[in-house]
Design an enzyme around this catalytic site. Structure first.
Site, mmCIF file in Angstrom:
data_model
loop_
_atom_site.group_PDB
_atom_site.id
_atom_site.type_symbol
_atom_site.label_atom_id
_atom_site.label_comp_id
_atom_site.label_asym_id
_atom_site.label_seq_id
_atom_site.Cartn_x
_atom_site.Cartn_y
_atom_site.Cartn_z
ATOM 1 N N HIS A 56 -21.981 5.924 -5.025
ATOM 2 C CA HIS A 56 -21.644 5.980 -3.279
ATOM 3 C C HIS A 56 -21.755 4.702 -2.906
ATOM 4 C CE1 HIS A 56 -20.925 10.148 -4.360
ATOM 5 N NE2 HIS A 56 -22.419 10.267 -4.448
ATOM 6 N N LYS A 109 19.880 -9.732 1.187
ATOM 7 C CA LYS A 109 20.454 -9.308 2.576
ATOM 8 C C LYS A 109 21.869 -8.476 2.182
ATOM 9 C CE LYS A 109 22.421 -10.737 6.760
ATOM 10 N NZ LYS A 109 22.557 -11.796 7.868
#
Length: 511
Positions: A275, A137
């Site tokens: 695929h 922070k």
């Protein structure tokens, strides 16, 4: 006054080298707690224990060490706010310029077999995340490091600029928040798994990026590969013996291949994926024979495919693998002679994945505004619970063939039809908008070989047309979930045409 660094790490990698550089090169004072303080002291590095700095002893067996105003005041003080500076002075608190923290090994602990809830709870860090969040922070005024990989870069910042740049501090703050978020997610996921069955009320997903991929499904889509947890598992733990970097599509197809061969544990099995669907899958007495059968099932589609083998690659199989262009090969092992053979095809990616059986417990799919979660479709087929619904009864050989086809069909995109014989796929119909369309594709692919084969369908038959198409192709047996309002029509057609039909009571849609 010398700059002050707070070092308190669970993972000690690189910490003595960092501390020595801080002290000897840049004149830092160091405060530390617990095992970190001992490590530094043993290495001859001057260090002040946190308890001596704060004037408060460690209590509750070490549960409370750094939760103190002299620590968090020094971390959170804003150097450009006059009142903050006064508060520090009035309370004899030094501003802290560097916080180096990593957390108790919670994920490593819960990964151990037989770990108890009490043992897991004791590895939930409190002071560490509090310091990480506070220092992240306040990144405009100090630096936070939560990973040994950051140490050298931080020292280089000091050597180049005399102090860490704001850009670097902000980047480190982001890593700090990501670290605490991932840590909290792991704890929440563990407790949710302990307390609930099925899908928890709150579901969190987090990961660590381990590789930036060239692109996603298409070149205009950026993509990256993330690892869940701090310890590599699954594909993140696989060893790549050779070949180009893995792509997004490679990894998706590799996982599809893994899921199929994981169905077969008792006998050698091979699958070839294109695929995200299998173009050939087979079981045999050896891995060489299994691969040959899988390849010959659809040699045209196998070109450029992804191969998964559930047994180690030997030299004979390796030689066969080099006869066509393949994107990837994965197996649980590869002997030295086979590795030498495979180098002839240097671009093919060869991976070793020792554990084929452990997959994700859930599947997650993103949708706009959220995501969907379901448990993995990992139910094991039990032929003793299947129901024969026709006059014809299966022989043991037919039942085994139906089970093979059913296992493969589970991993074909819906609507899915699989035709097989001799534990080898002959025709695969995937992803069609209607089941008859998938059946026609599979039958056409099987051709004359369909005579005497079996057919598996991932969903029930709403009409008898699939049964009639199968019979016309010479297929002799069908396995399907059952459950249609018109089951009787399909059963009647099967009896009229002399087919055997088995219903499983389980559906395996794959969308």
């Amino acid at each position: 006054m010398a700059r002050l660094a707070l070092l308190s790490v669970s993972k000690k990698t690189g910490i003595t080298d960092l501390a020595r550089s801080l002290v000897e090169e840049f004149g830092f004072d160091i405060i530390s707690s617990g095992g970190t303080a001992k490590t530094l002291k043993d290495a001859g590095i001057p260090v002040t224990k946190v308890s001596n700095y704060t004037g408060s002893p460690e209590i509750l067996g070490g549960r409370v060490k750094t939760l103190h105003p002299r620590i968090h005041g020094g971390i959170l003080a804003r150097r450009d706010i006059e009142q903050d500076i006064k508060d520090l002075a009035n309370n004899q608190i030094r501003p802290i310029d560097l916080v180096v923290v990593n957390l108790y090994p919670f994920e490593e602990t819960i990964a151990k077999p037989g770990v108890s809830l009490a043992e897991a709870v004791e590895q939930i860090d409190i002071g560490g995340p509090a310091m990480l969040r506070a220092s992240s922070k306040n990144f405009t005024h100090l630096t936070v490091l939560c990973n040994p990989d950051q140490y050298d870069e931080y020292l280089q910042e000091l050597r180049t600029n005399g102090s860490a740049s704001l850009e670097f501090r902000q980047k480190c703050a982001l890593k700090g928040f990501l670290h605490t978020a991932s840590y909290d997610n792991a704890i929440a996921a563990y407790l949710a798994g302990v307390e609930t069955e099925g899908i928890p009320e709150t579901y969190t997903v987090s990961g660590i990026q381990i590789q930036s991929l060239r692109y996603g499904e298409n070149p205009h889509q950026p993509a990256a590969w993330y690892q869940t947890g701090t310890k590599p598992t699954g594909w993140a733990a696989a060893t790549k013996l050779q070949g180009k970097e893995l792509s997004y599509n490679n990894l998706v197809d590799l996982e599809a291949a893994r899921r199929i061969v994981a169905e077969f544990t008792d006998t050698p099995a091979a699958t070839i994926i294109k695929h995200n669907n299998p173009c050939g899958t087979a079981e045999a007495g050896s891995i060489f024979d299994a691969y040959q059968k899988a390849f010959n099932a659809d040699s045209t589609s196998a070109f450029g495919g992804i191969v998964a083998l559930n047994r180690a690659i030997d030299a004979l199989t390796a030689s066969e693998l080099t006869k066509t262009f393949l994107e990837c090969v994965v197996a649980p092992g590869c002997d030295e002679e086979a590795q030498e053979v495979l180098t002839k095809k240097g671009n093919v990616r060869v991976l070793i994945l020792p554990d084929f059986l452990t997959g994700s417990k859930e599947t997650v799919r993103a949708i706009t505004g959220g995501f969907l979660v379901q448990t993995a479709d990992d139910i094991i087929a039990d032929t003793s619970k299947w129901q024969v619904v026709t006059e014809r009864q299966p022989t043991p050989a037919q039942l085994a063939e139906l089970l093979f086809a059913w296992k493969v069909c589970k991993h074909v995109k819906s609507n899915a039809i699989v035709i097989s014989k001799d534990r080898t796929t002959l025709g695969v119909g995937a992803g069609q908008m209607n089941r008859v369309g998938s059946t026609k594709i599979a039958v056409e692919q099987a051709g004359e070989k369909a005579k005497g084969s079996v057919l598996a369908s991932d969903g029930f038959f709403p009409f008898d047309d699939t049964v009639r198409t199968a019979a016309a192709a010479g297929i002799t047996a069908i396995v399907q979930p059952g459950g249609s309002l018109r089951d009787k029509d399909s059963i009647k057609a099967a009896n009229e045409l002399g087919l055997l039909m088995v219903v499983t009571g389980v559906r395996h849609f794959l969308h």
